[in-house]
Design an enzyme around this catalytic site. Structure first.
Site, PDB file in Angstrom:
ATOM      1  N   GLU A  25       0.821  -1.215   0.000  1.00 24.30           N
ATOM      2  CA  GLU A  25       0.000   0.000   0.000  1.00 24.30           C
ATOM      3  C   GLU A  25       0.853   1.263   0.000  1.00 24.30           C
ATOM      4  O   GLU A  25       0.628   2.193   0.767  1.00 24.30           O
ATOM      5  CB  GLU A  25      -0.958  -0.014   1.204  1.00 24.30           C
ATOM      6  CG  GLU A  25      -1.924  -1.184   1.164  1.00 24.30           C
ATOM      7  CD  GLU A  25      -2.992  -1.164   2.259  1.00 24.30           C
ATOM      8  OE1 GLU A  25      -2.714  -0.651   3.346  1.00 24.30           O
ATOM      9  OE2 GLU A  25      -4.094  -1.678   1.999  1.00 24.30           O
ATOM     10  N   ASP A  52      -8.137  -9.187   4.403  1.00 22.23           N
ATOM     11  CA  ASP A  52      -7.908  -8.021   5.250  1.00 22.23           C
ATOM     12  C   ASP A  52      -8.960  -7.879   6.344  1.00 22.23           C
ATOM     13  O   ASP A  52      -9.825  -7.014   6.250  1.00 22.23           O
ATOM     14  CB  ASP A  52      -7.895  -6.759   4.368  1.00 22.23           C
ATOM     15  CG  ASP A  52      -7.438  -5.533   5.135  1.00 22.23           C
ATOM     16  OD1 ASP A  52      -7.019  -5.697   6.297  1.00 22.23           O
ATOM     17  OD2 ASP A  52      -7.484  -4.433   4.568  1.00 22.23           O
ATOM     18  N   GLU A  81     -12.477  -1.975  12.202  1.00 23.15           N
ATOM     19  CA  GLU A  81     -12.498  -1.316  10.887  1.00 23.15           C
ATOM     20  C   GLU A  81     -13.604  -1.846   9.972  1.00 23.15           C
ATOM     21  O   GLU A  81     -14.324  -1.071   9.350  1.00 23.15           O
ATOM     22  CB  GLU A  81     -11.129  -1.515  10.221  1.00 23.15           C
ATOM     23  CG  GLU A  81     -11.077  -1.015   8.795  1.00 23.15           C
ATOM     24  CD  GLU A  81      -9.723  -1.209   8.130  1.00 23.15           C
ATOM     25  OE1 GLU A  81      -8.815  -1.789   8.754  1.00 23.15           O
ATOM     26  OE2 GLU A  81      -9.572  -0.773   6.979  1.00 23.15           O
TER      27      GLU A  81
HETATM   28  O1  GCW Z   1      -6.948  -2.947   6.596  1.00 21.62           O
HETATM   29  C1  GCW Z   1      -6.089  -2.139   5.896  1.00 21.62           C
HETATM   30  C2  GCW Z   1      -6.428  -0.775   6.380  1.00 21.62           C
HETATM   31  C3  GCW Z   1      -5.277   0.181   6.340  1.00 21.62           C
HETATM   32  C4  GCW Z   1      -4.094  -0.483   7.040  1.00 21.62           C
HETATM   33  C5  GCW Z   1      -3.742  -1.751   6.277  1.00 21.62           C
HETATM   34  C6  GCW Z   1      -2.592  -2.500   6.920  1.00 21.62           C
HETATM   35  C7  GCW Z   1      -2.401   0.516   8.396  1.00 21.62           C
HETATM   36  O2  GCW Z   1      -7.510  -0.276   5.636  1.00 21.62           O
HETATM   37  O3  GCW Z   1      -5.681   1.358   6.995  1.00 21.62           O
HETATM   38  O4  GCW Z   1      -2.986   0.369   7.138  1.00 21.62           O
HETATM   39  O5  GCW Z   1      -4.840  -2.601   6.275  1.00 21.62           O
HETATM   40  O6  GCW Z   1      -2.878  -3.415   7.668  1.00 21.62           O
HETATM   41  O7  GCW Z   1      -1.441  -2.195   6.679  1.00 21.62           O
END
Ligand code: GCW
Length: 712
Positions: free
Chosen positions: A302, A375, A403
């Site tokens: 990311e 995720d 989240e």
């Molecule tokens: O779940 C996703 C989140 C990001 C997060 C990423 C990660 C810290 O939307 O906000 O970044 O995973 O785990 O690196």
């Protein structure tokens, strides 16, 4: 007069009318209904030793005994002839070896403890090999008192199954918290190092009470500034507060730090100057924080920088950092949450990138894997990396902050979700190769092992926003200490410590907690749906989402609904992500009729007309799941409605209001998702159900701009 005041005070402390803000967490030492039976166990209590850890233990015990019994207690530092309670190590007290067996002492290692009164009748001993073991034992003993467990014939021998038991804070230096729903970061960097908020101590107490022994202070989307001298001084101050509670601090290391704050031209891990820069940085950190834990790194994920920017591997990057920390016994936790290389299926990418590196990491590196392959969705099958890297210690990353699971407003007890993963069998070394045994190091004989939870803590007065979110922090600690604990046991302890021992409250609320995961999954993403929430902030349903540049950021990529059916075909005829699992699981998950229905759409594109185990068609089952879950949610609201008389009004009302929000949002999820999927199934929502009160268009145009916790 004094007697009247005492009576009044004790009445006030047990009155449900008194407001409470939740700040005390589970360390709530209010007077027990009948503390008299405790007295014989607590005569002239002694906690031996004189370290800061022992001072903390003594202070905690004083607070707990005085609060729970209503009498003031002074804790001695050496026992006297009347003493019926003694805590210490063989080094701090000559009495200890006479009260516990040497066999037990040998078994508990550095952090474990023994609580026993079976050897010396009438005397209860808490024994450990180290002061921190004594502190853990005392917290456990306090838990027994709070939850009114019998104290006769105690013989508890407890030692943590996992070495690194951590909270990962996604806290930024500007005090925003990525995916945080409980206010600003508790780390007040602006005031540090000079102002040491009482919260830091209370945070450490809470963690130590459940065995958490480390905190990663900063976000994995890292800022190199934290590695500069002024910030390291602040880190040192926090480490000083945490040390008496056995908590080490860790930081996230931004891979490009040598360039950003070091003035170098490159961060190539094989470059000598870069290596030297990290070595010196490590030396500087340890000169300030001698027990610094190490680094957590998100690299080439990311947009974060990493070794692949220099055509090096994750192992090259991790080993370079490990070499810098190793002289000080620091470790590197290298995250496997990567999906930068395009693959036919995002599900497969972490496995594809990491399994070729198995055996190439230095012994001071753990690879940190999220529980599922995508995720932190409400329910995921376990990540196939578990069991696929027998030469690398893998640690677990769970997400406490909600989240994808209702954010700040939904009551979700995560222990059942964690248990589902821990109990899953990878078959890596034959049947029984559970994930619990993989991450505790016992399956592959690793000396290092770890479990981390992405923190749900903020500066809200009750720490976690939703009063029940505290239970997830609690569960992470308890499971990382002992992953064999049942969800029911954890819920029971937490409820009694946090609210009341009254079964009229504990029994129904425990039921609500234990069912909450299934319920949430079914009103958000039943039958193996995943990743169908709004872009960016991830709040609310958006199964129609298809506007982002990367296909695998869009909900339609995940559910694949079309006129023939719904779900992602990951079998041989599809992406074949299933091939990453053991043959036993491939056979099960790959077969439409044997695949657990919880995971169905994770692995199969299922025809709308397909007959489910219930006899309903796939479409009818989808409707049924959404409606059954929202109905159950109504029942939860109703059940809570009966419980007002058992607890304080402030927490009661807050939960009540939040449950109503949860119900409203559950109905929103149900209506939005069913109306949307109906455009493909072309079948009616069965008439027995209350029909959605708005057309699909209404749900599609809802916009939320200022949702908390958004990433920058
Ligand atoms: O779940 C996703 C989140 C990001 C997060 C990423 C990660 C810290 O939307 O906000 O970044 O995973 O785990 O690196």
């Amino acid at each position: 007069m004094k007697a009247i005041i005492t009576i009044l005070l004790s009445f006030v402390s047990i009155s449900p009318i008194q407001a409470e803000n939740g700040y005390e967490l589970w360390l709530r030492y209010h007077r027990l209904a009948d503390p008299r039976p405790l007295a014989q166990f607590l005569t002239a209590p002694a906690v031996c030793g004189n370290s800061p850890v022992i001072a903390a233990a003594r202070e905690e015990l004083t607070k707990a005994l005085s609060g729970l019994t209503g009498h003031s207690y002074t804790i001695l530092s050496t026992p006297n002839p009347r003493t019926s309670f003694i805590a210490g190590t063989p080094a701090s007290s000559r009495v200890i070896p006479t009260l516990v067996s040497s066999h037990d002492l040998a078994a508990i290692g550095e952090e474990g403890f023994i609580i026993t009164n079976t050897i010396s009748n009438g005397r209860t001993a808490i024994a450990a090999n180290t002061d921190i073991g004594v502190l853990y034992g005392i917290f456990h003993f306090i838990r027994l008192l709070q939850t009114q467990q019998p104290l006769q014939r105690l013989h508890i021998v407890s030692t943590p199954k996992i070495k690194l038991r951590l909270l990962d804070h996604w806290d930024n230096l500007d005090r925003t918290v990525e995916r945080g729903y409980a206010g600003a970061s508790i780390w007040n960097w602006h005031h540090l190092p000079d102002v040491l908020d009482q919260r830091y101590t209370d945070y450490a107490r809470a963690n130590a009470s459940i065995g958490i022994n480390g905190a990663v202070l900063t976000n994995v989307n890292a800022d190199a500034q934290v590695l500069t001298r002024p910030y390291l001084e602040k880190v040192k101050a926090l480490a000083g507060v945490f040390r008496p509670y056995g908590i080490k601090v860790y930081l996230t290391a931004r891979f490009s730090a040598p360039v950003e704050i070091g003035g170098l031209r490159t961060a190539d891990p094989l470059n000598d100057t870069v290596q030297l820069w990290w070595k010196e940085k490590a030396r500087e950190i340890y000169s300030l924080v001698p027990d610094f834990g190490g680094f957590l790194v998100k690299a080439n994920s990311e947009g974060q920088p990493g070794p692949q920017d220099y055509s090096r591997t994750h192992a090259d990057g991790a080993n370079m950092l490990a070499a810098a920390l190793a002289p000080f016994r620091g470790i590197v936790m290298w995250r496997a949450f990567v999906y930068s290389q395009q693959s036919s299926d995002r599900f497969k990418q972490a496995y594809e990138e990491f399994t070729p590196l198995d055996g190439r990491f230095s012994p001071h590196v753990l690879v940190q894997v999220k529980n599922g392959p995508i995720d932190f969705q409400p329910r995921e099958p376990f990540s196939p990396l578990f069991g696929a890297m027998p030469h690398t210690p893998l640690m677990m990353e769970f997400q406490l902050t909600q989240e994808y699971t209702g954010q700040g407003t939904h009551l979700l007890f995560e222990a059942p979700m964690f248990r589902e993963v821990l109990d899953a069998d990878t078959y890596s070394k034959g049947s029984g190769s559970t994930i619990a045994r993989t991450i505790d190091g016992s399956l592959d004989q690793f000396p290092l092992s770890g479990m981390a939870g992405v923190s749900n803590i903020g500066s809200d007065i009750n720490w976690c926003g939703h009063p029940f979110a505290q239970a997830n922090w609690y569960a992470l600690g308890r499971l990382s200490w002992d992953h064999s604990l049942s969800s029911a046991q954890i819920a029971d302890e937490w409820l009694r410590q946090t609210f009341t021992n009254d079964p009229a409250f504990v029994v129904p609320v425990k039921k609500i907690m234990l069912r909450s995961h299934d319920l949430l999954v079914n009103y958000m993403t039943p039958l193996g749906l995943a990743h169908i929430m709004y872009n960016g902030h991830h709040y609310g349903p958006m199964p129609w989402g298809n506007s982002l540049g990367r296909p695998d950021w869009n909900p339609v990529y995940y559910h694949r609904a079309d006129s023939t059916g719904i779900g992602f075909n990951r079998t041989e005829t599809g992406s074949n992500a299933l091939s990453q699992y053991a043959p036993e699981l491939q056979a099960q998950f790959g077969n439409l009729d044997r695949c657990p229905e919880e995971y169905l759409f994770w692995f199969h594109h299922v025809p709308w007309q397909h007959r489910m185990r219930s006899g309903r068609t796939c479409w009818e089952e989808l409707c049924y799941r959404y409606y059954a879950a929202t109905d159950s949610m109504k029942a939860v609201v109703q059940a809570w409605g009966e419980l007002g008389k058992y607890i304080d009004t402030e927490r009661y009302h807050l939960v009540q209001q939040l449950l109503n929000v949860q119900l409203k949002e559950a109905i929103w999820w149900r209506n939005a998702c069913l109306l949307y999927f109906q455009t493909f199934s072309r079948k009616p929502i069965p008439g027995v159900y209350e029909q959605p009160d708005h057309p699909l268009e209404y749900y599609r145009q809802l916009r939320f701009v200022f949702v908390p916790g958004q990433s920058k």
